[in-house]
Structures are given as C-alpha cells and as structure tokens.
Design a protein around this motif. Structure first.
Motif, PDB file in Angstrom:
ATOM      1  N   ALA A  65      14.639  30.819 156.214  1.00 47.55           N
ATOM      2  CA  ALA A  65      13.798  31.903 155.708  1.00 47.55           C
ATOM      3  C   ALA A  65      14.412  33.235 156.127  1.00 47.55           C
ATOM      4  O   ALA A  65      14.900  33.377 157.248  1.00 47.55           O
ATOM      5  CB  ALA A  65      12.384  31.780 156.265  1.00 47.55           C
ATOM      6  N   ILE A  66      14.407  34.187 155.192  1.00 52.32           N
ATOM      7  CA  ILE A  66      14.874  35.531 155.502  1.00 52.32           C
ATOM      8  C   ILE A  66      13.789  36.535 155.168  1.00 52.32           C
ATOM      9  O   ILE A  66      12.997  36.332 154.248  1.00 52.32           O
ATOM     10  CB  ILE A  66      16.179  35.896 154.756  1.00 52.32           C
ATOM     11  N   GLY A  67      13.754  37.605 155.928  1.00 55.58           N
ATOM     12  CA  GLY A  67      12.847  38.713 155.660  1.00 55.58           C
ATOM     13  C   GLY A  67      13.615  40.008 155.766  1.00 55.58           C
ATOM     14  O   GLY A  67      14.629  40.090 156.463  1.00 55.58           O
ATOM     15  N   GLY A  68      13.150  41.034 155.071  1.00 57.83           N
ATOM     16  CA  GLY A  68      13.819  42.324 155.137  1.00 57.83           C
ATOM     17  C   GLY A  68      13.290  43.278 154.095  1.00 57.83           C
ATOM     18  O   GLY A  68      12.171  43.133 153.609  1.00 57.83           O
ATOM     19  N   SER A  69      14.129  44.234 153.735  1.00 56.83           N
ATOM     20  CA  SER A  69      13.730  45.234 152.751  1.00 56.83           C
ATOM     21  C   SER A  69      14.369  45.004 151.385  1.00 56.83           C
ATOM     22  O   SER A  69      14.274  45.843 150.499  1.00 56.83           O
ATOM     23  CB  SER A  69      14.057  46.640 153.276  1.00 56.83           C
TER      24      SER A  69
ATOM     25  N   VAL B 186      16.862  38.196 145.430  1.00 59.04           N
ATOM     26  CA  VAL B 186      17.916  37.287 145.886  1.00 59.04           C
ATOM     27  C   VAL B 186      18.405  36.529 144.651  1.00 59.04           C
ATOM     28  O   VAL B 186      17.594  35.962 143.919  1.00 59.04           O
ATOM     29  CB  VAL B 186      17.406  36.304 146.962  1.00 59.04           C
ATOM     30  N   GLY B 187      19.700  36.570 144.418  1.00 63.81           N
ATOM     31  CA  GLY B 187      20.258  35.893 143.250  1.00 63.81           C
ATOM     32  C   GLY B 187      19.675  36.392 141.948  1.00 63.81           C
ATOM     33  O   GLY B 187      19.551  35.643 140.986  1.00 63.81           O
ATOM     34  N   GLY B 188      19.295  37.671 141.912  1.00 67.14           N
ATOM     35  CA  GLY B 188      18.736  38.265 140.703  1.00 67.14           C
ATOM     36  C   GLY B 188      17.268  37.980 140.476  1.00 67.14           C
ATOM     37  O   GLY B 188      16.690  38.430 139.495  1.00 67.14           O
ATOM     38  N   SER B 189      16.633  37.256 141.367  1.00 68.76           N
ATOM     39  CA  SER B 189      15.228  36.876 141.199  1.00 68.76           C
ATOM     40  C   SER B 189      14.315  37.719 142.088  1.00 68.76           C
ATOM     41  O   SER B 189      14.520  37.801 143.291  1.00 68.76           O
ATOM     42  CB  SER B 189      15.025  35.403 141.543  1.00 68.76           C
ATOM     43  N   SER B 190      13.275  38.280 141.485  1.00 66.02           N
ATOM     44  CA  SER B 190      12.297  39.029 142.276  1.00 66.02           C
ATOM     45  C   SER B 190      11.267  38.090 142.912  1.00 66.02           C
ATOM     46  O   SER B 190      10.295  38.548 143.503  1.00 66.02           O
ATOM     47  CB  SER B 190      11.602  40.092 141.424  1.00 66.02           C
ATOM     48  N   ASP B 191      11.502  36.761 142.810  1.00 68.38           N
ATOM     49  CA  ASP B 191      10.681  35.803 143.562  1.00 68.38           C
ATOM     50  C   ASP B 191      10.912  36.008 145.060  1.00 68.38           C
ATOM     51  O   ASP B 191      10.206  35.430 145.877  1.00 68.38           O
ATOM     52  CB  ASP B 191      11.060  34.358 143.207  1.00 68.38           C
ATOM     53  N   ALA B 192      11.923  36.798 145.392  1.00 70.86           N
ATOM     54  CA  ALA B 192      12.256  37.102 146.785  1.00 70.86           C
ATOM     55  C   ALA B 192      12.140  38.606 146.966  1.00 70.86           C
ATOM     56  O   ALA B 192      13.095  39.347 146.803  1.00 70.86           O
ATOM     57  CB  ALA B 192      13.672  36.637 147.084  1.00 70.86           C
TER      58      ALA B 192
ATOM     59  N   ILE C 171      12.773  31.980 150.878  1.00 70.71           N
ATOM     60  CA  ILE C 171      13.123  30.693 151.450  1.00 70.71           C
ATOM     61  C   ILE C 171      14.406  30.241 150.749  1.00 70.71           C
ATOM     62  O   ILE C 171      14.483  30.236 149.516  1.00 70.71           O
ATOM     63  CB  ILE C 171      12.014  29.639 151.233  1.00 70.71           C
ATOM     64  N   LEU C 172      15.415  29.899 151.537  1.00 72.84           N
ATOM     65  CA  LEU C 172      16.719  29.538 150.995  1.00 72.84           C
ATOM     66  C   LEU C 172      17.038  28.077 151.284  1.00 72.84           C
ATOM     67  O   LEU C 172      16.669  27.551 152.341  1.00 72.84           O
ATOM     68  CB  LEU C 172      17.805  30.419 151.622  1.00 72.84           C
ATOM     69  N   GLU C 173      17.747  27.473 150.342  1.00 78.50           N
ATOM     70  CA  GLU C 173      18.236  26.108 150.544  1.00 78.50           C
ATOM     71  C   GLU C 173      19.404  26.148 151.530  1.00 78.50           C
ATOM     72  O   GLU C 173      19.894  27.217 151.890  1.00 78.50           O
ATOM     73  CB  GLU C 173      18.681  25.507 149.208  1.00 78.50           C
ATOM     74  N   LYS C 174      19.891  24.984 151.937  1.00 77.74           N
ATOM     75  CA  LYS C 174      20.981  24.900 152.917  1.00 77.74           C
ATOM     76  C   LYS C 174      22.274  25.553 152.431  1.00 77.74           C
ATOM     77  O   LYS C 174      23.092  25.976 153.237  1.00 77.74           O
ATOM     78  CB  LYS C 174      21.247  23.435 153.291  1.00 77.74           C
ATOM     79  N   ASP C 175      22.480  25.665 151.109  1.00 74.87           N
ATOM     80  CA  ASP C 175      23.676  26.330 150.579  1.00 74.87           C
ATOM     81  C   ASP C 175      23.451  27.827 150.366  1.00 74.87           C
ATOM     82  O   ASP C 175      24.362  28.544 149.975  1.00 74.87           O
ATOM     83  CB  ASP C 175      24.135  25.678 149.280  1.00 74.87           C
ATOM     84  N   GLY C 176      22.228  28.292 150.596  1.00 70.23           N
ATOM     85  CA  GLY C 176      21.902  29.703 150.426  1.00 70.23           C
ATOM     86  C   GLY C 176      21.230  30.033 149.110  1.00 70.23           C
ATOM     87  O   GLY C 176      20.798  31.160 148.900  1.00 70.23           O
ATOM     88  N   SER C 177      21.117  29.070 148.212  1.00 71.95           N
ATOM     89  CA  SER C 177      20.439  29.339 146.946  1.00 71.95           C
ATOM     90  C   SER C 177      18.941  29.518 147.191  1.00 71.95           C
ATOM     91  O   SER C 177      18.374  28.986 148.148  1.00 71.95           O
ATOM     92  CB  SER C 177      20.701  28.217 145.935  1.00 71.95           C
ATOM     93  N   LEU C 178      18.319  30.278 146.317  1.00 71.00           N
ATOM     94  CA  LEU C 178      16.902  30.591 146.455  1.00 71.00           C
ATOM     95  C   LEU C 178      16.041  29.383 146.118  1.00 71.00           C
ATOM     96  O   LEU C 178      16.221  28.745 145.075  1.00 71.00           O
ATOM     97  CB  LEU C 178      16.539  31.754 145.523  1.00 71.00           C
ATOM     98  N   ARG C 179      15.125  29.052 147.014  1.00 74.66           N
ATOM     99  CA  ARG C 179      14.108  28.035 146.724  1.00 74.66           C
ATOM    100  C   ARG C 179      12.959  28.776 146.045  1.00 74.66           C
ATOM    101  O   ARG C 179      12.362  29.669 146.639  1.00 74.66           O
ATOM    102  CB  ARG C 179      13.628  27.377 148.013  1.00 74.66           C
ATOM    103  N   HIS C 180      12.678  28.414 144.819  1.00 76.09           N
ATOM    104  CA  HIS C 180      11.629  29.116 144.073  1.00 76.09           C
ATOM    105  C   HIS C 180      10.263  28.656 144.568  1.00 76.09           C
ATOM    106  O   HIS C 180       9.911  27.490 144.471  1.00 76.09           O
ATOM    107  CB  HIS C 180      11.800  28.906 142.569  1.00 76.09           C
ATOM    108  N   THR C 181       9.531  29.605 145.108  1.00 72.07           N
ATOM    109  CA  THR C 181       8.185  29.375 145.627  1.00 72.07           C
ATOM    110  C   THR C 181       7.291  30.492 145.103  1.00 72.07           C
ATOM    111  O   THR C 181       7.766  31.413 144.441  1.00 72.07           O
ATOM    112  CB  THR C 181       8.166  29.397 147.169  1.00 72.07           C
TER     113      THR C 181
END
Length: 168
Positions: free
Chosen positions: A120-124, A128-134, A139-149
């Motif tokens: 999990a990352i937090g910040g300003s 992430v990856g072009g998605s405003s879901d972040a 929440i990121l997968e082990k490879d760094g891709s965005l887990r869509h939640t």
C-alpha cells in the motif's frame, strides 16, 4: 551521520540493520544517494546497494525480511526507472521487479501486507498507471501494478496541498 535530512527509518526483520531514507547524499562520510543502511549495534555502514535520484520519503521492510520498499519523489533507483516507488532485494542488493507507475507528485508512506501479498502506498499523487482509482492511496500487486479497489471512493485525499502521510 548524514549531510541531509532523514525522512524515514525502517528496521530489518532481525533488528540488526536500520535502513535510512531522505535527502542526504553521504552517510558516515561515504556516498549514499538518499537511501542507506547502518548496523543498529554501532551505526557503521551496512551493505544495501541502492541509490535514488530524488528524495526518499518512506521505507518499509517486507514481513519476510527479504525486500526493502521505498517511496518518494524519485524517478530512478540504481538507474532503473522507478516512478516514485521501488524495491530492493535485501539478499542480492539489487533492484527487483516491483515497478509501479505513480504518475505525479510524491509517495509519502509505504507499507507491506502482513502476508506479503500487496503493497500500500499513500501520498499526494493523483493517479497510478493512469488510473484515478489511486487518488492519494493505492494498493499495489507484487509487480507494482495497481490493484483495482474502491478505496478511492472511501478515502480521497491528494494534490499539491494534501495527501496521505501515513499508513501504519
């Protein structure tokens, strides 16, 4: 000692090593580009094999003690492209495959799931990856891709004058 600010400290799983992240470029009078390691017993340098080209704001050691996750305002770790978050294998002292694309701003907090399944990352940041879901939190997968939640529909705090400062 360092020649700049230390923003984050994380301890190894066994408590013998302290990992430092910040604005510094030297650690104990040796070159250390914003991330370094010292022995907890005497403060002497310990091997890490990592360097960031911008500020390091957050550190987290994986529960199994094998990986150091870093977050901040950098775009490279050891000359490998890493957009504001990356990871170092603590056994080989090399950058691993964790490579999220945090599109803007800064990662200010990073933490690893207790079962090592996600980061999990937090910040300003606002995406992430072009998605405003972040939007300030992801929440990121082990490879760094965005887990869509749906987390951004519950917690939404990012931008120049705001952000998630701590996840722990």
């Amino acid at each position: 000692t360092t020649n700049g600010t230390i923003n984050s400290i994380a301890a190894s799983a066994d408590g013998q090593t302290l990992y430092l992240g910040g604005e510094f470029t030297t650690l104990n009078n040796q070159t250390a580009w914003r991330v370094g390691a010292v022995r907890a017993s005497d403060g002497q340098r310990a091997p890490l094999g990592a360097a960031a080209n911008g500020s390091v704001k957050a550190l987290s050691v994986s529960p199994d003690g094998q990986t150091l996750y870093i977050g901040g305002a950098f775009t490279q770790v050891n000359s490998s492209a890493r957009q504001r978050a990356g990871a170092v294998d603590l056994k080989t002292h090399t950058v691993n495959s964790f490579a999220p694309s945090v599109d803007d701003s800064i990662v200010r907090s990073i933490t690893v799931a207790a079962d090592n399944s996600a980061v999990a990352i937090g910040g300003s940041f606002t995406s992430v990856g072009g998605s405003s879901d972040a939007y300030g939190i992801a929440i990121l997968e082990k490879d760094g891709s965005l887990r869509h939640t749906n987390i951004a529909s519950v917690i939404r705090n990012a931008g120049t004058n705001s952000g998630i400062m701590s996840l722990k």
